[in-house]
Design a protein around this motif. Structure first.
Motif, PDB file in Angstrom:
ATOM      1  N   LEU A   1     -68.782 -24.923   8.276  1.00 55.74           N
ATOM      2  CA  LEU A   1     -69.971 -25.775   8.321  1.00 55.74           C
ATOM      3  C   LEU A   1     -70.486 -26.010   6.897  1.00 55.74           C
ATOM      4  O   LEU A   1     -70.136 -25.276   5.965  1.00 55.74           O
ATOM      5  N   ASN A   2     -71.327 -27.004   6.739  1.00 59.50           N
ATOM      6  CA  ASN A   2     -71.830 -27.355   5.403  1.00 59.50           C
ATOM      7  C   ASN A   2     -73.038 -26.490   5.045  1.00 59.50           C
ATOM      8  O   ASN A   2     -74.190 -26.933   5.121  1.00 59.50           O
ATOM      9  N   TYR A   3     -72.770 -25.265   4.632  1.00 59.68           N
ATOM     10  CA  TYR A   3     -73.850 -24.331   4.303  1.00 59.68           C
ATOM     11  C   TYR A   3     -74.566 -24.686   3.007  1.00 59.68           C
ATOM     12  O   TYR A   3     -75.650 -24.171   2.740  1.00 59.68           O
ATOM     13  N   GLU A   4     -73.944 -25.565   2.191  1.00 54.12           N
ATOM     14  CA  GLU A   4     -74.602 -25.962   0.952  1.00 54.12           C
ATOM     15  C   GLU A   4     -75.920 -26.692   1.237  1.00 54.12           C
ATOM     16  O   GLU A   4     -76.800 -26.746   0.375  1.00 54.12           O
ATOM     17  N   MET A   5     -76.054 -27.251   2.430  1.00 56.31           N
ATOM     18  CA  MET A   5     -77.284 -27.952   2.785  1.00 56.31           C
ATOM     19  C   MET A   5     -78.486 -27.005   2.816  1.00 56.31           C
ATOM     20  O   MET A   5     -79.627 -27.424   2.664  1.00 56.31           O
ATOM     21  N   VAL A   6     -78.216 -25.712   3.033  1.00 52.89           N
ATOM     22  CA  VAL A   6     -79.294 -24.715   3.074  1.00 52.89           C
ATOM     23  C   VAL A   6     -79.164 -23.708   1.940  1.00 52.89           C
ATOM     24  O   VAL A   6     -79.668 -22.587   2.033  1.00 52.89           O
TER      25      VAL A   6
ATOM     26  N   LEU B   1     -84.809 -28.457   6.331  1.00 53.08           N
ATOM     27  CA  LEU B   1     -83.476 -28.031   5.905  1.00 53.08           C
ATOM     28  C   LEU B   1     -82.637 -27.575   7.096  1.00 53.08           C
ATOM     29  O   LEU B   1     -81.469 -27.958   7.240  1.00 53.08           O
ATOM     30  N   LEU B   2     -83.240 -26.746   7.953  1.00 55.58           N
ATOM     31  CA  LEU B   2     -82.510 -26.219   9.098  1.00 55.58           C
ATOM     32  C   LEU B   2     -82.124 -27.324  10.075  1.00 55.58           C
ATOM     33  O   LEU B   2     -81.009 -27.332  10.614  1.00 55.58           O
TER      34      LEU B   2
ATOM     35  N   ASP C   1     -75.973 -31.880  11.120  1.00 52.02           N
ATOM     36  CA  ASP C   1     -74.644 -32.012  10.522  1.00 52.02           C
ATOM     37  C   ASP C   1     -73.622 -31.151  11.256  1.00 52.02           C
ATOM     38  O   ASP C   1     -72.475 -31.576  11.476  1.00 52.02           O
ATOM     39  N   SER C   2     -74.029 -29.947  11.665  1.00 50.26           N
ATOM     40  CA  SER C   2     -73.131 -29.056  12.393  1.00 50.26           C
ATOM     41  C   SER C   2     -72.781 -29.624  13.766  1.00 50.26           C
ATOM     42  O   SER C   2     -71.655 -29.479  14.247  1.00 50.26           O
ATOM     43  N   LEU C   3     -73.742 -30.284  14.387  1.00 52.79           N
ATOM     44  CA  LEU C   3     -73.476 -30.948  15.664  1.00 52.79           C
ATOM     45  C   LEU C   3     -72.442 -32.057  15.479  1.00 52.79           C
ATOM     46  O   LEU C   3     -71.524 -32.210  16.306  1.00 52.79           O
TER      47      LEU C   3
END
Length: 538
Positions: free
Chosen positions: A217-222, A266-267, A273-275
């Motif tokens: 997943l795109n963890y950089e978003m958080v 942010l969450l 995005d994860s969806l």
């Protein structure tokens, strides 16, 4: 003119004060709870408003209060804190009372010509209002009635053991292997590791993998994978924000929400995005007939049909927020007790090696059947949840007069089901300060059919429970009835796997000077962390 105006203002203030005092005495002394024992406390928030006091870095007054109430025979089955407005907060301190509230009280009312809410009790009003505010709208954790029911109906199947265990166990086992590699590094360096932080990262990984079916997943978003828990923590502080309680809609302003509005955005962006990633993965494998993720199952149900995904995102925010720290803190407290009890470690090792064999254990060899063959591991995590319940009390709001272990609690009251106090009550668990997993081991040939009923009866009659029957005590930390925790089976799978694999391979000892104290910030956490040394077993 100014003098007259002053007298008028003074007279009006006095009149309002008199009305409030009269209202207080009327509501208190005409209530069915007028003669109920008082749960006395010096804490301002508890004593005057029946609210959870702000967390402290030096003491856990809430736990002390709940334990004192639960151990006082004069406050059984219930006791009351009266707010300054004459509204009772009722502490339920027996298993029978908690059963009456969570199972019978939350069941649909039966009969003809019924008016008002369909259940006698529902989620606590205060926590619902604050959750709605902090999460930015309704979710599975703050709705009631049909709005809650359809969400529960959609989300429950993926969390049932038949779906969850085969689809999640391989990931949990491999993630546990990564954990063991970290412990090996610290064992070689002879350095202690702070486990609460480590277990929060682990639990967040497990939850996100199961929700979205992938780990990339795109963890950089958080701000990165390990920072995700910090963003959740900042959102959680919204529950403790004084501004969140402001009236007249002021709590909805950007100023009042400044402490948690940023983390919430942010969450929600991360979840959205994860969806997208989860649904793209499902689409690429369309028609293969296998389970892909909770997200894919939820969307496939057709109930989440809002193109903006408002309900879907809020529900998934609730799922992660409610689960990531509770399991992690339970594991941290568990390892703190194991580190202080090498004899308990030895019992675990003996049983685990009979089932899994000596280390290193191939993650692919761990099965649900093998985990079920290790009752002592189960006993260890259950004793942890007894002594350190992630949820110290369960708040509910009373819609209609409700019988609670022989006492009628009137509509309009708030109830706290006192898990912390009940599970530290020596009448239920002799020597409650002792960490004793054997409480949860069923003796050979013991009957189980009436076990829960026996526990309920003993709780109400205030007698000490026969040690042979303590294993029948329910998992109150996961609550009871139709609102029982969705993630219970996920948490148990992680707890069993991590405890078994770690103790099989390493001996644990607590870092000298590390005191294990509790702190309640929505959930019960180790105030000073849990620092543990690991040593590889032969």
């Amino acid at each position: 003119m100014p003098l007259s105006s002053g007298l008028t203002t003074s007279g009006l203030s006095a009149a309002v004060a008199i009305v409030l005092v009269l209202r207080y005495f009327y509501r208190r002394y005409t209530s069915p709870l007028a003669k109920a024992p008082l749960a006395e406390t010096n804490n301002f928030w508890l004593a005057n408003f029946g609210l959870v006091p702000p967390p402290s870095d030096t003491e856990d007054k809430l736990s002390e209060f709940l334990i004192k109430v639960g151990q006082d025979q004069q406050q059984i089955p219930v006791s009351v804190v009266w707010s300054v407005m004459g509204t009772p907060t009722v502490l339920v301190n027996t298993l029978q009372g908690i059963k009456d509230v969570l199972i019978d009280g939350q069941a649909k009312r039966k009969g003809k010509n019924l008016t008002g809410p369909p259940t006698n009790v529902q989620r606590g009003d205060f926590i619902r209002l604050i959750q709605n505010l902090v999460f930015g709208g309704p979710s599975i954790n703050n709705t009631v009635g049909e709005d809650w029911r359809w969400r529960r109906h959609v989300l429950l199947p993926p969390f049932q053991p038949r779906q969850l265990v085969p689809n999640l166990l391989p990931y949990v086992s491999n993630r546990a292997k990564q954990l063991l590699d970290l412990f090996e590094k610290h064992a070689e360096q002879n350095t202690a590791v702070e486990l609460d932080e480590v277990f929060m990262n682990l639990t967040m990984d497990v939850i996100n993998y199961y929700l979205y079916g992938r780990s990339d997943l795109n963890y950089e978003m958080v701000g990165g994978r390990t920072n995700l828990k910090n963003v959740h923590h900042h959102l959680g502080m919204g529950f403790m924000s004084v501004e969140a309680w402001l009236p007249f809609g002021l709590n909805k302003t950007d100023w009042a929400q400044r402490n948690f509005q940023g983390p919430r955005a942010l969450l929600k962006d991360f979840i959205n995005d994860s969806l997208d990633r989860a649904l793209a993965d499902k689409e690429s494998k369309k028609g293969d007939g296998v389970f892909h993720s909770v997200a894919a199952a939820a969307v496939a149900s057709g109930n989440y049909n809002d193109p903006e995904r408002f309900d879907l995102i809020n529900d998934f925010l609730s799922l992660t927020f409610a689960g990531y720290d509770t399991t992690a803190h339970t594991l941290a407290f568990c390892f703190s007790e194991l580190a202080r009890h090498p004899e308990i470690q030895d019992k675990i090792v003996k049983q685990v090696r009979q089932v899994l064999g000596p280390p290193p254990v191939d993650p692919a060899s761990i099965t649900a059947e093998k985990l079920a063959q290790m009752p002592y591991v189960t006993a260890v995590y259950r004793e942890t949840m007894r002594k350190y319940p992630a949820v110290a009390f369960i708040p509910v709001h009373v819609n209609h007069d409700t019988p609670v272990d022989g006492t009628v609690v009137p509509g309009g009251a708030e109830i706290w089901c006192n898990l912390r106090g009940l599970q530290m009550n020596p009448a239920m668990f002799p020597n409650p300060e002792k960490f004793d997993p054997s409480r949860w081991l069923k003796p050979a040939g013991a009957e189980t059919d009436d076990g829960f009923d026996r526990m309920v009866t003993s709780s109400s009659s205030h007698t000490i429970v026969d040690a042979d029957h303590q294993y029948n005590f329910p998992d109150l930390s996961f609550t009871l009835g139709q609102h029982s925790c969705l993630g219970k089976n996920l948490a148990i799978l992680e707890l069993r796997t991590v405890i078994a694999c770690t103790v099989n391979q390493y001996s644990l000892s607590l870092k000298p000077g590390n005191n294990i104290n509790t702190k309640i910030v929505l959930t019960t956490k180790p105030r000073d962390g849990v620092w543990v040394h690991f040593k590889k077993r032969s």
